[in-house]
Design a protein around this motif. Structure first.
Motif, PDB file in Angstrom:
ATOM      1  N   UNK A  41     -20.208   6.029   9.448  1.00 24.60           N
ATOM      2  CA  UNK A  41     -21.067   6.970   8.427  1.00 24.60           C
ATOM      3  C   UNK A  41     -22.689   7.136   8.810  1.00 24.60           C
ATOM      4  N   UNK A  42     -22.599   8.327   8.479  1.00 23.40           N
ATOM      5  CA  UNK A  42     -24.278   8.664   8.520  1.00 23.40           C
ATOM      6  C   UNK A  42     -25.354   7.646   8.438  1.00 23.40           C
ATOM      7  N   UNK A  43     -26.595   7.733   8.043  1.00 22.48           N
ATOM      8  CA  UNK A  43     -27.654   7.170   7.815  1.00 22.48           C
ATOM      9  C   UNK A  43     -27.792   8.210   7.010  1.00 22.48           C
ATOM     10  N   UNK A  44     -28.455   6.998   5.621  1.00 26.80           N
ATOM     11  CA  UNK A  44     -29.291   7.818   4.503  1.00 26.80           C
ATOM     12  C   UNK A  44     -29.922   8.405   3.985  1.00 26.80           C
ATOM     13  N   UNK A  45     -30.684   8.702   5.356  1.00 24.32           N
ATOM     14  CA  UNK A  45     -30.886   9.370   5.628  1.00 24.32           C
ATOM     15  C   UNK A  45     -31.440  11.076   5.634  1.00 24.32           C
ATOM     16  N   UNK A  46     -29.858  11.180   5.695  1.00 24.16           N
ATOM     17  CA  UNK A  46     -28.879  12.556   6.335  1.00 24.16           C
ATOM     18  C   UNK A  46     -28.313  12.531   4.714  1.00 24.16           C
ATOM     19  N   UNK A  47     -28.136  12.713   3.967  1.00 23.55           N
ATOM     20  CA  UNK A  47     -28.081  12.743   1.922  1.00 23.55           C
ATOM     21  C   UNK A  47     -26.972  13.257   2.437  1.00 23.55           C
ATOM     22  N   UNK A  48     -26.476  15.117   2.964  1.00 24.87           N
ATOM     23  CA  UNK A  48     -25.481  15.159   2.187  1.00 24.87           C
ATOM     24  C   UNK A  48     -24.419  15.332   3.823  1.00 24.87           C
ATOM     25  N   UNK A  49     -24.909  15.196   4.732  1.00 22.63           N
ATOM     26  CA  UNK A  49     -23.622  14.599   5.609  1.00 22.63           C
ATOM     27  C   UNK A  49     -23.686  12.892   5.278  1.00 22.63           C
ATOM     28  N   UNK A  50     -24.071  12.442   4.443  1.00 21.02           N
ATOM     29  CA  UNK A  50     -23.115  10.779   3.956  1.00 21.02           C
ATOM     30  C   UNK A  50     -22.286  11.765   2.813  1.00 21.02           C
ATOM     31  N   UNK A  51     -22.873  12.764   1.657  1.00 19.46           N
ATOM     32  CA  UNK A  51     -22.063  13.300   0.735  1.00 19.46           C
ATOM     33  C   UNK A  51     -20.886  13.101   1.400  1.00 19.46           C
ATOM     34  N   UNK A  52     -21.113  14.202   2.854  1.00 14.97           N
ATOM     35  CA  UNK A  52     -19.226  15.241   3.008  1.00 14.97           C
ATOM     36  C   UNK A  52     -18.643  13.681   4.025  1.00 14.97           C
ATOM     37  N   UNK A  53     -19.238  13.107   4.365  1.00 16.28           N
ATOM     38  CA  UNK A  53     -18.076  11.697   4.820  1.00 16.28           C
ATOM     39  C   UNK A  53     -17.453  10.680   3.900  1.00 16.28           C
ATOM     40  N   UNK A  54     -18.380  10.551   2.725  1.00 20.14           N
ATOM     41  CA  UNK A  54     -17.803   9.837   1.570  1.00 20.14           C
ATOM     42  C   UNK A  54     -16.749  10.288   0.792  1.00 20.14           C
ATOM     43  N   UNK A  55     -16.772  12.259   0.982  1.00 18.72           N
ATOM     44  CA  UNK A  55     -15.769  12.608   0.289  1.00 18.72           C
ATOM     45  C   UNK A  55     -14.752  13.076   1.042  1.00 18.72           C
ATOM     46  N   UNK A  56     -14.558  13.016   2.373  1.00  9.48           N
ATOM     47  CA  UNK A  56     -13.904  12.987   2.922  1.00  9.48           C
ATOM     48  C   UNK A  56     -12.548  12.030   3.079  1.00  9.48           C
ATOM     49  N   UNK A  57     -13.657  10.960   3.055  1.00 11.45           N
ATOM     50  CA  UNK A  57     -13.045   9.172   3.148  1.00 11.45           C
ATOM     51  C   UNK A  57     -12.222   9.000   2.109  1.00 11.45           C
ATOM     52  N   UNK A  58     -12.842   9.958   0.882  1.00  6.28           N
ATOM     53  CA  UNK A  58     -11.451   9.580  -0.119  1.00  6.28           C
ATOM     54  C   UNK A  58     -10.396  10.298   0.018  1.00  6.28           C
ATOM     55  N   UNK A  59     -10.224  10.563   0.577  1.00 10.78           N
ATOM     56  CA  UNK A  59      -9.152  12.083   0.952  1.00 10.78           C
ATOM     57  C   UNK A  59      -7.661  11.110   2.169  1.00 10.78           C
ATOM     58  N   UNK A  60      -8.465   9.654   2.050  1.00  3.67           N
ATOM     59  CA  UNK A  60      -7.791   8.877   2.981  1.00  3.67           C
ATOM     60  C   UNK A  60      -6.488   8.848   3.466  1.00  3.67           C
ATOM     61  N   UNK A  61      -5.316   9.089   2.039  1.00  7.83           N
ATOM     62  CA  UNK A  61      -3.946   8.906   1.924  1.00  7.83           C
ATOM     63  C   UNK A  61      -4.057  10.388   1.940  1.00  7.83           C
ATOM     64  N   UNK A  62      -4.351  11.559   1.787  1.00  5.74           N
ATOM     65  CA  UNK A  62      -3.669  13.124   1.451  1.00  5.74           C
ATOM     66  C   UNK A  62      -3.769  13.695   3.166  1.00  5.74           C
ATOM     67  N   UNK A  63      -5.353  12.978   3.599  1.00  8.80           N
ATOM     68  CA  UNK A  63      -5.607  13.671   4.918  1.00  8.80           C
ATOM     69  C   UNK A  63      -4.610  14.774   6.110  1.00  8.80           C
ATOM     70  N   UNK A  64      -2.965  13.992   6.469  1.00  4.74           N
ATOM     71  CA  UNK A  64      -1.994  14.959   7.051  1.00  4.74           C
ATOM     72  C   UNK A  64      -1.012  16.170   6.029  1.00  4.74           C
ATOM     73  N   UNK A  65      -1.987  16.184   4.917  1.00  4.47           N
ATOM     74  CA  UNK A  65      -1.661  17.513   3.594  1.00  4.47           C
ATOM     75  C   UNK A  65      -2.374  18.533   3.544  1.00  4.47           C
ATOM     76  N   UNK A  66      -3.448  17.821   4.043  1.00 10.11           N
ATOM     77  CA  UNK A  66      -4.945  18.893   4.166  1.00 10.11           C
ATOM     78  C   UNK A  66      -4.368  20.612   5.112  1.00 10.11           C
ATOM     79  N   UNK A  67      -5.204  20.892   4.399  1.00  6.43           N
ATOM     80  CA  UNK A  67      -4.753  22.629   4.598  1.00  6.43           C
ATOM     81  C   UNK A  67      -4.733  23.129   5.936  1.00  6.43           C
ATOM     82  N   UNK A  68      -4.805  24.040   6.630  1.00 11.10           N
ATOM     83  CA  UNK A  68      -5.499  24.179   8.178  1.00 11.10           C
ATOM     84  C   UNK A  68      -4.225  23.785   8.891  1.00 11.10           C
ATOM     85  N   UNK A  69      -4.829  23.810  10.696  1.00 11.98           N
ATOM     86  CA  UNK A  69      -4.485  23.431  11.609  1.00 11.98           C
ATOM     87  C   UNK A  69      -5.505  22.436  12.078  1.00 11.98           C
ATOM     88  N   UNK A  70      -5.377  21.458  12.997  1.00 15.18           N
ATOM     89  CA  UNK A  70      -6.152  20.138  13.135  1.00 15.18           C
ATOM     90  C   UNK A  70      -6.007  20.459  14.786  1.00 15.18           C
TER      91      UNK A  70
END
Length: 93
Positions: free
Chosen positions: A20-49
């Motif tokens: 995770x990014x440092x707490x002073x990078x609040x937007x990056x930390x929010x994004x990190x936590x949001x994507x982390x919440x999709x741990x089980x659904x990662x493979x089903x997210x749209x797009x091509x990796x």
């Protein structure tokens, strides 16, 4: 990373960072936590990796280890119409 919903681009970047990014990078930390919440659904997210280095600004060379490739020898292609090489070859004769 791309668009307004979590995608394979987010998964690629998430997996490419060490933690995770440092707490002073609040937007990056929010994004990190949001994507982390999709741990089980990662493979089903749209797009091509793609490789991590393929994301980001356009027209920027990919310098990541997985995405970097050796530049090809383009000596035979003259994109600017320069006759410098031809002139130097003629001067040798």
């Amino acid at each position: 990373m791309e668009g307004y919903v979590p995608s394979q681009a987010d998964v690629a970047v998430f997996e490419g960072i060490s933690g995770p990014p440092p707490a002073d990078l609040c937007h990056a930390l929010h994004w990190y936590n949001h994507i982390k919440s999709y741990e089980k659904e990662k493979a089903s997210l749209p797009g091509v990796k793609k490789a991590l280095g393929k994301y980001g600004p356009a027209n920027v060379e990919d310098t990541t280890e997985r995405g970097a490739t050796d530049s090809k020898d383009d000596d035979g292609i003259d994109l600017f119409g320069s006759e410098e090489e031809e002139e130097s070859e003629e001067a040798k004769s």
